[in-house]
Enzyme design. Sequence first.
Site, PDB file in Angstrom:
ATOM      1  N   LYS A   1       5.366  -6.330  -9.367  1.00  0.00           N
ATOM      2  CA  LYS A   1       4.228  -6.721  -9.781  1.00  0.00           C
ATOM      3  C   LYS A   1       3.799  -7.804 -10.317  1.00  0.00           C
ATOM      4  O   LYS A   1       3.944  -8.429 -11.157  1.00  0.00           O
ATOM      5  CB  LYS A   1       3.522  -4.957 -10.644  1.00  0.00           C
ATOM      6  CG  LYS A   1       1.961  -4.761 -10.395  1.00  0.00           C
ATOM      7  CD  LYS A   1       2.246  -4.021  -9.284  1.00  0.00           C
ATOM      8  CE  LYS A   1       0.982  -3.417  -9.484  1.00  0.00           C
ATOM      9  NZ  LYS A   1       0.411  -2.418  -8.405  1.00  0.00           N
TER      10      LYS A   1
ATOM     11  N   ASP B   1      -3.937  -5.559  -5.105  1.00  0.00           N
ATOM     12  CA  ASP B   1      -3.889  -4.436  -5.896  1.00  0.00           C
ATOM     13  C   ASP B   1      -5.804  -4.082  -6.296  1.00  0.00           C
ATOM     14  O   ASP B   1      -6.775  -4.865  -5.798  1.00  0.00           O
ATOM     15  CB  ASP B   1      -3.182  -4.326  -6.582  1.00  0.00           C
ATOM     16  CG  ASP B   1      -3.237  -3.104  -7.955  1.00  0.00           C
ATOM     17  OD1 ASP B   1      -2.970  -2.585  -7.236  1.00  0.00           O
ATOM     18  OD2 ASP B   1      -4.330  -2.395  -9.138  1.00  0.00           O
TER      19      ASP B   1
HETATM   20  N1  GLU Z   1      -1.314  -2.425  -4.712  1.00  0.00           N
HETATM   21  C1  GLU Z   1      -0.027  -1.293  -4.251  1.00  0.00           C
HETATM   22  C2  GLU Z   1       0.129   0.186  -4.791  1.00  0.00           C
HETATM   23  O1  GLU Z   1      -0.560   0.066  -6.384  1.00  0.00           O
HETATM   24  C3  GLU Z   1       0.362  -1.725  -2.994  1.00  0.00           C
HETATM   25  C4  GLU Z   1       1.509  -2.145  -3.039  1.00  0.00           C
HETATM   26  C5  GLU Z   1       1.878  -3.326  -2.403  1.00  0.00           C
HETATM   27  O2  GLU Z   1       0.997  -2.763  -0.742  1.00  0.00           O
HETATM   28  O3  GLU Z   1       2.565  -4.116  -1.932  1.00  0.00           O
HETATM   29  O4  GLU Z   1       1.162   0.756  -4.610  1.00  0.00           O
END
Ligand code: GLU
Length: 449
Positions: A122, A162
Amino acid sequence: MEQIVEKIQSRDPEQYEFHQAVEEVMESVRPVLDRNPEYRQQAVLERITEPERVVMFRVPWMGDNGQVHVNRGFRVQMNSAIGPYKGGLRFHPSVNLGIIKFLAFEQVFKNSLTTLAMGGGKGGSDFDPKGKSDNEVMRFCQSFMAELFRHIGPNTDVPAGDIGVGAREIGFLFGMYKKLRNEFTGVLTGKSLNWGGSLIRPEATGYGVVYFAAEMLATRGERFAGKTCLVSGSGNVAQFTTEKVIELGGKVVTLSDSSGYIYDEEGVDRDKLAYLMQLKNIRRGRISEYAEKYSGTVYVPVDPALDHNPLWDHKADCALPSATQNEINGRDAANLLKNGVYLVCEGANMPSTPEAIDQFIDAKLLYGPGKAANAGGVAVSGLEMAQNSMRLAWPRDEVDSRLKHIMKSIHHTCLDAAHTYGADGNYVAGANIAGFVKVVNAMLDQGLV
Ligand code: GLU
């Protein structure tokens, strides 16, 4: 186990959200460790809670008036045992290392549950896109990528969106990556359709949450039709959660943003949802405008200092929190129970505090934790990566049916794992155990690295 938690806390005392996420998983996997003594000898808990790599960097950018600003950029590469690091980027003023670490940690388990080959990561920044011009956002994204590009790649680490990062930001980030590497690859997901994005990716998190909730309802012989739902947030997840609830015959009566929420007793219909999408995605306006446009709707400003959120204090059947972490505290949970809510399915990451979760589990609610229930977003990101690798694009129905299948499989996997460890119907235990076992076994297969 207590010693491990204490060590994590004393090493990084200010990373509260990370401690919270770790403690929840530790509690769930205790019986797994008891049955598998080699896990202790191999220090799997210590290994899985320590990121493989943390990158922090300066992001300087220039405002439209010539003023220079400096933000902080992050990428936490948590675990690559089952695939390249994968997870979104969050641009929000609250972002700090503790928040990115909690999100990266959750992502490891979530991605493991999707059945696809994705590790967890992340990233993000404390940059606030609110009130910034398109040009300012572009310059910020370019500066952010000017550092991030050396740490990511289609087989290394694949970021996505996100909070605060949508199609606009992904476009600017991708453009800079392509220029720096001189390569057109699937290094980011959530791309626009005409240059490598996947159909259903924008819808995926919200649709997936509702598919998961429908599976939970089905265990009690129920369906969405006729159910009243409280939804928080008004971004990507809230919008497509609302769309799917409407499609299945349910009614969404609340939506919110950082200043307050609307209560629409008649329910958000397709026209009102189209207005909301234009308001939030194009005009980037405030939710209060919804109540100005539709009479019979009330707007309630919410003081963040208040000890509860009145959004959670309305009569309803289901709550679908789709805003942010810790948005449902112990008092909110008590209000939900008092109002007859019997299903909570999380579109946001870790929206319920430990005090709220305890109440949901004690009351035997249908409670779908985010790392299982909102995995549809990253799952379709995985399908976007697959399509990019093949240089093909699947039709809408194909992606949607794969998403549905994945959500069903996650639901089944959670119940199965919970049952194996004597926690029938507990999706928190099930998600944590199933996610954990798969990743840990992969780590052990690959030796001490
Ligand atoms: N931000 C999203 C999550 O919390 C998607 C992440 C992504 O698609 O890599 O899972």
